[in-house]
Design an enzyme around this catalytic site. Structure first.
Site, PDB file in Angstrom:
ATOM      1  N   MET A   6      -8.663   8.185  -0.569  1.00  0.00           N
ATOM      2  CA  MET A   6      -9.522   8.640   0.537  1.00  0.00           C
ATOM      3  C   MET A   6     -10.080  10.013   0.231  1.00  0.00           C
ATOM      4  O   MET A   6      -9.344  10.909  -0.191  1.00  0.00           O
ATOM      5  CB  MET A   6      -8.700   8.711   1.815  1.00  0.00           C
TER       6      MET A   6
ATOM      7  N   HIS B  32      -8.227   1.087  -4.167  1.00  0.00           N
ATOM      8  CA  HIS B  32      -9.192   0.931  -3.078  1.00  0.00           C
ATOM      9  C   HIS B  32      -9.842   2.283  -2.843  1.00  0.00           C
ATOM     10  O   HIS B  32      -9.217   3.188  -2.297  1.00  0.00           O
ATOM     11  CB  HIS B  32      -8.419   0.431  -1.837  1.00  0.00           C
TER      12      HIS B  32
ATOM     13  N   GLY C 132      -8.897   4.512   6.837  1.00  0.00           N
ATOM     14  CA  GLY C 132      -8.624   5.930   7.046  1.00  0.00           C
ATOM     15  C   GLY C 132      -7.143   6.201   7.298  1.00  0.00           C
ATOM     16  O   GLY C 132      -6.626   7.222   6.883  1.00  0.00           O
ATOM     17  N   PHE C 133      -6.494   5.267   7.950  1.00  0.00           N
ATOM     18  CA  PHE C 133      -5.098   5.492   8.308  1.00  0.00           C
ATOM     19  C   PHE C 133      -4.294   4.205   8.243  1.00  0.00           C
ATOM     20  O   PHE C 133      -4.836   3.130   8.513  1.00  0.00           O
ATOM     21  CB  PHE C 133      -4.998   6.072   9.732  1.00  0.00           C
ATOM     22  N   GLY C 134      -3.031   4.342   7.898  1.00  0.00           N
ATOM     23  CA  GLY C 134      -2.135   3.199   7.943  1.00  0.00           C
ATOM     24  C   GLY C 134      -1.637   3.014   9.368  1.00  0.00           C
ATOM     25  O   GLY C 134      -1.917   3.833  10.252  1.00  0.00           O
ATOM     26  N   GLY C 135      -0.930   1.919   9.593  1.00  0.00           N
ATOM     27  CA  GLY C 135      -0.273   1.725  10.876  1.00  0.00           C
ATOM     28  C   GLY C 135      -1.160   1.335  12.041  1.00  0.00           C
ATOM     29  O   GLY C 135      -0.760   1.460  13.195  1.00  0.00           O
TER      30      GLY C 135
ATOM     31  N   SER D 190       2.651  -0.193   6.223  1.00  0.00           N
ATOM     32  CA  SER D 190       3.791   0.022   7.126  1.00  0.00           C
ATOM     33  C   SER D 190       4.747  -1.152   7.190  1.00  0.00           C
ATOM     34  O   SER D 190       5.954  -0.945   7.309  1.00  0.00           O
ATOM     35  CB  SER D 190       3.335   0.355   8.546  1.00  0.00           C
TER      36      SER D 190
ATOM     37  N   MET E 218     -11.937   4.538  -0.997  1.00  0.00           N
ATOM     38  CA  MET E 218     -12.620   4.844   0.268  1.00  0.00           C
ATOM     39  C   MET E 218     -13.319   6.176   0.070  1.00  0.00           C
ATOM     40  O   MET E 218     -12.859   7.228   0.507  1.00  0.00           O
ATOM     41  CB  MET E 218     -11.591   4.895   1.407  1.00  0.00           C
TER      42      MET E 218
ATOM     43  N   SER F 289       0.850  -1.192   0.000  1.00  0.00           N
ATOM     44  CA  SER F 289       0.000   0.000   0.000  1.00  0.00           C
ATOM     45  C   SER F 289       0.880   1.234   0.000  1.00  0.00           C
ATOM     46  O   SER F 289       1.638   1.468   0.946  1.00  0.00           O
ATOM     47  CB  SER F 289      -0.892   0.004   1.242  1.00  0.00           C
TER      48      SER F 289
ATOM     49  N   MET G 139     -11.723  -5.535   5.332  1.00  0.00           N
ATOM     50  CA  MET G 139     -10.865  -4.616   6.078  1.00  0.00           C
ATOM     51  C   MET G 139     -10.545  -5.196   7.451  1.00  0.00           C
ATOM     52  O   MET G 139     -11.451  -5.616   8.177  1.00  0.00           O
ATOM     53  CB  MET G 139     -11.550  -3.249   6.243  1.00  0.00           C
TER      54      MET G 139
ATOM     55  N   ASP H 180      -4.506   3.510  -2.194  1.00  0.00           N
ATOM     56  CA  ASP H 180      -5.566   3.901  -1.262  1.00  0.00           C
ATOM     57  C   ASP H 180      -6.068   5.298  -1.558  1.00  0.00           C
ATOM     58  O   ASP H 180      -5.340   6.278  -1.393  1.00  0.00           O
ATOM     59  CB  ASP H 180      -5.036   3.853   0.174  1.00  0.00           C
TER      60      ASP H 180
ATOM     61  N   HIS I  49      -1.226  -1.552  -4.352  1.00  0.00           N
ATOM     62  CA  HIS I  49      -2.484  -1.146  -3.710  1.00  0.00           C
ATOM     63  C   HIS I  49      -2.492   0.372  -3.552  1.00  0.00           C
ATOM     64  O   HIS I  49      -1.605   0.957  -2.930  1.00  0.00           O
ATOM     65  CB  HIS I  49      -2.594  -1.830  -2.344  1.00  0.00           C
TER      66      HIS I  49
ATOM     67  N   ASP J  17      -6.691  -6.118   4.435  1.00  0.00           N
ATOM     68  CA  ASP J  17      -6.038  -4.817   4.386  1.00  0.00           C
ATOM     69  C   ASP J  17      -6.089  -4.170   5.773  1.00  0.00           C
ATOM     70  O   ASP J  17      -7.166  -3.907   6.299  1.00  0.00           O
ATOM     71  CB  ASP J  17      -6.796  -3.959   3.347  1.00  0.00           C
ATOM     72  N   GLY J  18      -4.912  -3.942   6.330  1.00  0.00           N
ATOM     73  CA  GLY J  18      -4.824  -3.273   7.623  1.00  0.00           C
ATOM     74  C   GLY J  18      -4.071  -4.111   8.645  1.00  0.00           C
ATOM     75  O   GLY J  18      -4.513  -5.206   8.993  1.00  0.00           O
ATOM     76  N   GLY J  19      -2.912  -3.625   9.055  1.00  0.00           N
ATOM     77  CA  GLY J  19      -2.142  -4.326  10.089  1.00  0.00           C
ATOM     78  C   GLY J  19      -1.559  -5.649   9.639  1.00  0.00           C
ATOM     79  O   GLY J  19      -1.259  -6.507  10.468  1.00  0.00           O
TER      80      GLY J  19
HETATM   81  C1  DX5 Z   1      -6.381   1.765   5.503  1.00  0.00           C
HETATM   82  C2  DX5 Z   1      -5.882   1.467   4.099  1.00  0.00           C
HETATM   83  C3  DX5 Z   1      -4.792   0.477   4.085  1.00  0.00           C
HETATM   84  C4  DX5 Z   1      -3.568   0.918   4.822  1.00  0.00           C
HETATM   85  C5  DX5 Z   1      -2.815  -0.273   5.308  1.00  0.00           C
HETATM   86  O1  DX5 Z   1      -7.300   2.772   5.442  1.00  0.00           O
HETATM   87  O2  DX5 Z   1      -6.927   0.980   3.304  1.00  0.00           O
HETATM   88  O3  DX5 Z   1      -4.472   0.042   2.787  1.00  0.00           O
HETATM   89  O4  DX5 Z   1      -2.721   1.726   4.061  1.00  0.00           O
HETATM   90  O5  DX5 Z   1      -1.748   0.166   6.058  1.00  0.00           O
HETATM   91  P1  DX5 Z   1      -1.026  -0.738   7.134  1.00  0.00           P
HETATM   92  O6  DX5 Z   1      -0.504  -1.938   6.429  1.00  0.00           O
HETATM   93  O7  DX5 Z   1       0.019   0.167   7.662  1.00  0.00           O
HETATM   94  O8  DX5 Z   1      -2.062  -1.118   8.166  1.00  0.00           O
HETATM   95 ZN    ZN Z   2      -6.513  -0.110   1.295  1.00  0.00          ZN
END
Ligand code: DX5
Ligand code: ZN
Length: 229
Positions: free
Chosen positions: A45, A74, A149-152, A205, A76, A17, A144, A43, A41, A182-184
């Site tokens: 937003m 993706h 909304g946010f990475g990490g 991340s 959002m 991502s 999800m 993202d 990927h 997707d996520g973590g």
């Molecule tokens: C979250 C995004 C993800 C995000 C994943 O809103 O859709 O794609 O960037 O980031 P990590 O892998 O850091 O959780």
């Molecule tokens: Zn995503």
């Protein structure tokens, strides 16, 4: 523009991502992981569906010049229908819309008409029953594993039950589609997702916050592939 082939449906895929990359040198970041990743990927937003703003079709068009990967966008966004055509023109290969925004059948048809591969995303608190009516019409379901909304953020292990449920239903109907998480996602959580039935692993991340993103991507793939052996 001819879409780039997604490869065999159901195969294990690592999709970095770019949200976690340095936006000041996106092209270099994307190219740095090319050898150990499958899709890219992207993202998107809109500051409305999620409380953050990221990038739009212009960035996709720019990146297209630097990467021949399948662009997995993706969206959002509360109104993805207003932008599908712009993303297709910019060089998106697949677009995933959220089931929570409604108008799903129409959005799927619209994306198909544009020649896009089509995905349907669900938030952690949206039940699998919401995507069930559309399973026969999409190429991918994105479950999800964080609130978008946010990475990490921290991987929500409780979503694995839903992954199992969707995979079981896909198999029961004899469908061929990708299940993406997707996520973590990192080398610890990826095996859990693959065991539950996911085959596309999005990681921000875990790849780009690493000293060596290429090594990180390889480690992620290896951790997931071990489950399949
Ligand atoms: C979250 C995004 C993800 C995000 C994943 O809103 O859709 O794609 O960037 O980031 P990590 O892998 O850091 O959780
Ligand atoms: Zn995503």
């Amino acid at each position: 523009m001819t879409a780039i082939d997604a490869g065999a449906t159901g195969a294990l895929r690592v999709a970095p991502s770019i949200l976690a990359a340095d936006f000041g040198e996106l092209a270099r970041a994307v190219q740095s992981v090319d050898g150990e990743t499958d899709w890219l990927h992207v993202d998107v937003m809109d500051g409305h569906f999620v409380p953050n703003v990221s990038l739009g079709p212009a960035v996709v068009a720019s990146l297209r010049r630097y990467s021949a990967k399948f662009f997995d966008c993706h969206l959002m966004m509360s109104e993805p229908g207003r932008f599908l055509e712009a993303f297709a023109t910019a060089g998106a290969d697949g677009c995933t819309v959220h089931v929570e925004v409604g108008d799903t059948a129409k959005l799927i048809r619209h994306a198909r008409d544009l020649g896009l591969r089509v995905g349907l995303a669900v938030n952690p608190d949206t039940p699998a029953s919401e995507v069930a009516p559309f399973l026969n019409d999409v190429d991918l379901v994105l479950l999800m594993t964080v609130f978008p909304g946010f990475g990490g953020q921290r991987f929500m292990v409780e979503v694995m039950e839903k992954v199992v449920e969707v995979r079981r239903e896909v198999d029961r109907r004899g469908l061929s589609l990708d299940i993406e998480v997707d996520g973590g996602i990192d080398p610890e959580t990826a095996p859990q997702a693959v065991r539950a039935g996911a085959n596309v692993l999005v990681a921000g991340s875990a790849i780009f916050a690493h000293d060596d993103p290429l090594v990180a991507a390889r480690k992620l793939r290896e951790s997931a592939a071990r489950v399949l052996r």
